[in-house]
Design an enzyme around this catalytic site. Structure first.
Site, PDB file in Angstrom:
ATOM      1  N   LYS A  66     -22.908  -8.154  -7.662  1.00 54.12           N
ATOM      2  CA  LYS A  66     -24.338  -7.667  -7.658  1.00 54.12           C
ATOM      3  C   LYS A  66     -25.456  -8.252  -8.518  1.00 54.12           C
ATOM      4  CE  LYS A  66     -21.846  -5.414  -4.291  1.00 54.12           C
ATOM      5  NZ  LYS A  66     -21.780  -3.967  -4.058  1.00 54.12           N
TER       6      LYS A  66
HETATM    7  C1  LIG Z   1     -20.707  -2.945  -3.244  1.00 57.65           C
HETATM    8  C2  LIG Z   1     -21.402  -1.789  -2.278  1.00 57.65           C
HETATM    9  C3  LIG Z   1     -20.753  -0.692  -2.552  1.00 57.65           C
HETATM   10  C4  LIG Z   1     -19.623  -0.128  -3.304  1.00 57.65           C
HETATM   11  O1  LIG Z   1     -19.816  -0.354  -4.882  1.00 57.65           O
HETATM   12  P1  LIG Z   1     -18.564  -0.482  -5.687  1.00 57.65           P
HETATM   13  O2  LIG Z   1     -19.123  -0.426  -6.979  1.00 57.65           O
HETATM   14  O3  LIG Z   1     -17.797  -1.526  -5.337  1.00 57.65           O
HETATM   15  O4  LIG Z   1     -17.967   0.764  -5.697  1.00 57.65           O
HETATM   16  C5  LIG Z   1     -21.524   0.286  -1.589  1.00 57.65           C
HETATM   17  N1  LIG Z   1     -22.238  -0.048  -0.795  1.00 57.65           N
HETATM   18  C6  LIG Z   1     -22.516  -1.326  -0.487  1.00 57.65           C
HETATM   19  C7  LIG Z   1     -23.424  -1.794   0.534  1.00 57.65           C
HETATM   20  C8  LIG Z   1     -21.973  -2.420  -1.425  1.00 57.65           C
HETATM   21  O5  LIG Z   1     -22.265  -3.730  -1.123  1.00 57.65           O
END
Ligand SMILES: *Cc1c(COP(=O)(O)O)cnc(C)c1O
Length: 386
Positions: free
Chosen positions: A190
């Site tokens: 991210k």
């Molecule tokens: C990465 C992601 C999540 C979940 O995040 P985590 O930190 O991996 O639990 C939820 N929604 C979207 C759209 C994501 O890309």
């Protein structure tokens, strides 16, 4: 030549020093680094409260609980998202439904949302919460969704896992201007990372207090939140059923250090995305069309391959892999997953999402991608279509 991934973290020597500093301090968890990280994110986004948690999925789960979701309620989200955007409702015993995507923005289509709300109001099955997902970092039409929330009385939880560093109408995503809560993830792919981590932002004091309570077992040391008088300085009460969803200070220190580079990281992603867009002109590919009042965080670079192209998605995927490039597909529509089929969803229910999925491929995009490596991706993609 090493394989080029679709995404990867960017960790600087300063980030390493920030983490080492915490390792030598008194607090590995429940210390001051978490408050500092929460402040760094809320200062950037302009929201009143930030509650850091163990990961983005935990953030969605707590946001649903704070919104009061439970059995008998329904949550709506987009089918083109990671499964966590829908699973968070099921953790609360709440039912899930989906709103199909717009063919240009690939986000939840506000016209379809409005139509579906109108029908749900007639049949008495309005959702208690809607989770708009800012796909690839492009904000949904939050002004319109916010107006619908006021009209139909649902809570808005923005899934902004892709969108930290993005903007909507000149405000950072996370400002919660048109929503009740915004959720971020700090998974390594991210905008910024804490290893694993997540945060819920809100401007509402009541939601923030509830999120903090739920993050640590439903336990409070605040006499103002207790039933009856405190027994003394050692005293705490468990007043609701919560979880251990805390973020350790080790992770928070990495996050605070990363936040200092957020704008530069997004700029780099934007520059690389711009290079792709120029290089891919004339190929049988189409791309997301961000509305004019959004600025993307460029989390993912997704191309849709025209049906008449000489290579289809599976062909391009295999061609890239055999050339040392590791693409991805975001996402398999959630309603077509076996688990969701068992809940009654079937192919054909959300045709825009399904047609998007048949054509979509995610190409490498991350701040550390060199122009030389990107040129390798561009050349390999081009060769697949000639
Ligand atoms: C990465 C992601 C999540 C979940 O995040 P985590 O930190 O991996 O639990 C939820 N929604 C979207 C759209 C994501 O890309």
């Amino acid at each position: 030549m090493s394989e080029i991934p679709y995404g990867r973290q960017s960790v600087s020597e300063e980030d390493v020093r920030a983490v080492v500093e915490v390792l030598r301090s008194d607090w590995l968890t429940q210390g001051p680094a978490v408050d500092r990280f929460e402040r760094a994110v809320t200062d950037y986004c302009g929201a009143r409260h930030g509650v850091a948690v163990a990961n983005g999925t935990a953030a969605l789960h707590l946001a649903c609980l704070a919104a009061g979701l439970g059995p008998g309620d329904t949550l709506w989200t987009s089918p083109i998202t990671f499964v966590a955007s829908a699973n968070c409702a099921l953790y609360c015993g709440t039912a899930v439904d989906f709103v199909d995507i717009h063919p240009g923005t690939w986000n939840m289509d506000p016209d379809r949302l409005e139509e579906k709300l109108h029908r749900a109001a007639v049949s008495g099955h309005l959702p208690k919460a809607v989770v708009p997902v800012h796909f690839t970092g492009v904000s949904c039409d939050m002004e319109r969704i916010g107006a619908l929330a006021r009209q139909y009385g649902f809570t808005i939880i923005e899934d902004a896992a892709h969108a930290l560093g993005g903007y909507y109408q000149d405000l950072p995503v996370g400002s919660c201007r048109h929503s009740d809560m915004t959720v971020f993830s700090f998974h390594p792919v991210k905008s910024i990372t804490t290893g694993e981590g997540g945060m819920v932002l809100t401007n509402r004091d009541d939601l923030a207090a509830r999120l903090r309570l739920l993050r640590t077992h439903g336990i409070t040391r605040d006499p103002g939140l207790m039933e009856g008088a405190s027994h003394g300085p050692w005293y705490y009460q468990q007043v609701v059923l919560g979880f251990n969803f805390r973020m350790p200070d080790i992770n928070a220190a990495l996050g605070t250090s990363q936040m200092r580079r957020l704008a530069a990281l997004i700029d780099r992603r934007a520059a690389l995305a711009g290079r792709y867009s120029v290089a891919f002109r004339g190929l049988p590919l189409t791309f997301q069309q961000p509305p004019a009042d959004t600025r993307s965080a460029h989390h993912l670079y997704v191309a849709r391959i025209a049906d008449e192209a000489r290579t289809d998605r599976a062909g391009l995927f295999a061609h890239l892999v055999s050339n040392g490039i590791r693409p991805q597909v975001h996402y398999i529509p959630v309603h077509t997953q076996p688990f969701y089929r068992r809940l009654g969803f079937t192919e054909g229910m959300f045709p825009e999402a399904e047609s998007y999925y048949r054509q979509a491929i995610t190409l490498p995009l991350f701040p550390g991608l060199t122009e030389a490596d990107q040129d390798r991706v561009i050349g390999t993609v081009g060769a697949a279509f000639t």
